[in-house]
Design a protein around this motif. Structure first.
Motif, PDB file in Angstrom:
ATOM      1  N   CYS A   1     -11.904  26.984  45.497  1.00  0.00           N
ATOM      2  CA  CYS A   1     -11.884  28.096  44.538  1.00  0.00           C
ATOM      3  C   CYS A   1     -11.548  27.630  43.123  1.00  0.00           C
ATOM      4  CB  CYS A   1     -10.840  29.108  45.010  1.00  0.00           C
ATOM      5  SG  CYS A   1     -10.574  30.459  43.865  1.00  0.00           S
ATOM      6  N   ARG A   2     -12.253  28.156  42.144  1.00  0.00           N
ATOM      7  CA  ARG A   2     -12.014  27.843  40.727  1.00  0.00           C
ATOM      8  C   ARG A   2     -11.022  28.807  40.073  1.00  0.00           C
ATOM      9  NH1 ARG A   2     -16.606  24.676  39.206  1.00  0.00           N
ATOM     10  NH2 ARG A   2     -16.933  23.434  41.061  1.00  0.00           N
ATOM     11  N   GLN A   3     -10.488  29.728  40.850  1.00  0.00           N
ATOM     12  CA  GLN A   3      -9.516  30.701  40.297  1.00  0.00           C
ATOM     13  C   GLN A   3     -10.109  31.345  39.037  1.00  0.00           C
ATOM     14  OE1 GLN A   3      -7.205  30.922  42.496  1.00  0.00           O
ATOM     15  NE2 GLN A   3      -7.240  28.900  43.431  1.00  0.00           N
ATOM     16  N   CYS A   4     -11.288  31.926  39.183  1.00  0.00           N
ATOM     17  CA  CYS A   4     -12.047  32.488  38.051  1.00  0.00           C
ATOM     18  C   CYS A   4     -11.209  33.444  37.194  1.00  0.00           C
ATOM     19  CB  CYS A   4     -13.262  33.259  38.558  1.00  0.00           C
ATOM     20  SG  CYS A   4     -14.363  32.302  39.589  1.00  0.00           S
TER      21      CYS A   4
ATOM     22  N   ALA B   1     -12.460  37.229  38.184  1.00  0.00           N
ATOM     23  CA  ALA B   1     -12.981  36.822  39.488  1.00  0.00           C
ATOM     24  C   ALA B   1     -13.972  37.821  40.089  1.00  0.00           C
ATOM     25  CB  ALA B   1     -11.816  36.603  40.442  1.00  0.00           C
ATOM     26  N   PRO B   2     -15.228  37.391  40.311  1.00  0.00           N
ATOM     27  CA  PRO B   2     -16.216  38.279  40.935  1.00  0.00           C
ATOM     28  C   PRO B   2     -15.781  38.747  42.316  1.00  0.00           C
ATOM     29  CG  PRO B   2     -17.274  36.317  40.032  1.00  0.00           C
ATOM     30  CD  PRO B   2     -15.800  36.086  39.939  1.00  0.00           C
ATOM     31  N   CYS B   3     -15.088  37.889  43.056  1.00  0.00           N
ATOM     32  CA  CYS B   3     -14.640  38.279  44.409  1.00  0.00           C
ATOM     33  C   CYS B   3     -13.679  39.456  44.332  1.00  0.00           C
ATOM     34  CB  CYS B   3     -13.993  37.088  45.111  1.00  0.00           C
ATOM     35  SG  CYS B   3     -12.584  36.379  44.226  1.00  0.00           S
TER      36      CYS B   3
ATOM     37  N   VAL C   1      -5.763  33.333  42.029  1.00  0.00           N
ATOM     38  CA  VAL C   1      -6.402  34.524  42.599  1.00  0.00           C
ATOM     39  C   VAL C   1      -6.040  34.521  44.088  1.00  0.00           C
ATOM     40  CG1 VAL C   1      -8.622  35.636  43.090  1.00  0.00           C
ATOM     41  CG2 VAL C   1      -8.271  34.449  40.902  1.00  0.00           C
TER      42      VAL C   1
ATOM     43  N   CYS D   1     -19.070  35.180  45.552  1.00  0.00           N
ATOM     44  CA  CYS D   1     -18.586  33.891  45.026  1.00  0.00           C
ATOM     45  C   CYS D   1     -19.733  32.894  44.900  1.00  0.00           C
ATOM     46  CB  CYS D   1     -17.505  33.320  45.937  1.00  0.00           C
ATOM     47  SG  CYS D   1     -16.947  31.697  45.391  1.00  0.00           S
TER      48      CYS D   1
ATOM     49  N   VAL E   1     -19.563  29.884  43.890  1.00  0.00           N
ATOM     50  CA  VAL E   1     -19.117  28.513  44.185  1.00  0.00           C
ATOM     51  C   VAL E   1     -19.216  28.215  45.688  1.00  0.00           C
ATOM     52  CG1 VAL E   1     -17.067  27.004  44.073  1.00  0.00           C
ATOM     53  CG2 VAL E   1     -17.545  28.576  42.207  1.00  0.00           C
TER      54      VAL E   1
ATOM     55  N   ALA F   1     -16.763  29.222  47.662  1.00  0.00           N
ATOM     56  CA  ALA F   1     -15.372  28.899  47.983  1.00  0.00           C
ATOM     57  C   ALA F   1     -14.744  29.873  48.967  1.00  0.00           C
ATOM     58  CB  ALA F   1     -14.544  28.886  46.693  1.00  0.00           C
ATOM     59  N   MET F   2     -15.309  31.062  49.079  1.00  0.00           N
ATOM     60  CA  MET F   2     -14.687  32.074  49.946  1.00  0.00           C
ATOM     61  C   MET F   2     -15.176  31.914  51.381  1.00  0.00           C
ATOM     62  SD  MET F   2     -12.543  34.600  49.752  1.00  0.00           S
ATOM     63  CE  MET F   2     -12.502  35.326  48.118  1.00  0.00           C
TER      64      MET F   2
ATOM     65  N   LYS G   1      -9.185  31.529  51.041  1.00  0.00           N
ATOM     66  CA  LYS G   1      -9.635  30.533  50.063  1.00  0.00           C
ATOM     67  C   LYS G   1      -8.403  29.862  49.464  1.00  0.00           C
ATOM     68  CE  LYS G   1      -9.188  33.158  45.929  1.00  0.00           C
ATOM     69  NZ  LYS G   1      -8.250  32.161  45.383  1.00  0.00           N
TER      70      LYS G   1
HETATM   71  S1  SF4 Z   1     -13.334  32.728  45.486  1.00  0.00           S
HETATM   72 FE1  SF4 Z   1     -15.091  32.269  44.194  1.00  0.00          FE
HETATM   73  S2  SF4 Z   1     -15.317  34.097  42.888  1.00  0.00           S
HETATM   74 FE2  SF4 Z   1     -13.263  34.205  43.792  1.00  0.00          FE
HETATM   75  S3  SF4 Z   1     -11.929  33.273  42.259  1.00  0.00           S
HETATM   76 FE3  SF4 Z   1     -12.545  31.654  43.699  1.00  0.00          FE
HETATM   77  S4  SF4 Z   1     -14.364  30.678  42.810  1.00  0.00           S
HETATM   78 FE4  SF4 Z   1     -14.035  32.652  41.762  1.00  0.00          FE
END
Ligand code: SF4
Ligand code: SF4
Length: 171
Positions: free
Chosen positions: A59-62, A65-67, A83, A100, A102, A104-105, A121
């Protein structure tokens, strides 16, 4: 800017020590007896092998965050450091997984938590370790925490490099 863990694929040797450290960091009890107790192996990062390259994806910790935006139950929030997902509120609908970009989820059974599939995540080991367990254990030094400060230093140094390159190209 939110901190996040990022892998350097040129260093990663694909040993998966990071995945094991992740599971261990998030397990309430002894990992040695996990198989006997029927617990699943559910790391919050995934080592991917692709075209001769290996690297963990996490996870990029947006920032926005779209998630979190698509979660119908409000289970995903920013806690001031990362996140995070409240497993009690998650009902496994997979909207976050689809949102997500990426990859990552993940949605599945998490060790030591509820015995139903929930989203999980990387949480930067908040509440589990001082620094993410994957970063501490990687024998190749392939994982690094990018903080707000280190990202600013990185972009500043890239700008300087680029300015020098442009200057030399025109001389
Ligand atoms: S799970 Fe994906 S969308 Fe959610 S914060 Fe991490 S990288 Fe971003
Ligand atoms: S799987 Fe859980 S966390 Fe993800 S969108 Fe659905 S309720 Fe929210």
């Amino acid at each position: 800017m939110n901190a996040f863990v990022l892998a350097d694929p040129s260093r990663c040797i694909g040993c998966r020590a990071c995945e094991i450290a992740c599971v261990d960091a998030h397990m309430d009890s002894d990992m040695g007896t996990a198989m006997e107790r029927g617990l699943t192996f559910s790391p919050r990062l995934s080592v991917v092998r692709e075209s001769g390259v290996t690297a963990p994806i996490q996870c990029r910790q947006c920032e926005d965050a779209p998630c979190a935006a698509v979660c119908p139950s409000g289970a995903i929030t920013f806690n001031g450091r990362s996140v995070v997902i409240d497993a009690e509120q998650c009902f496994g609908c997979k909207a976050c997984l689809a949102a997500c970009s990426v990859g990552a989820m993940q949605v599945g059974i998490i060790n030591g938590e509820r015995n139903v599939p929930v989203a999980h995540k990387c949480d930067l080991c908040a509440g589990h370790r001082e620094q993410p367990a994957c970063v501490s254990v990687c024998p190749a030094g392939a994982l690094r925490v990018f903080s707000s400060e280190s990202l600013q230093q990185l972009t500043a140094s890239r700008r300087r490099e680029n300015a020098r390159r442009v200057a030399f190209e025109h001389n």
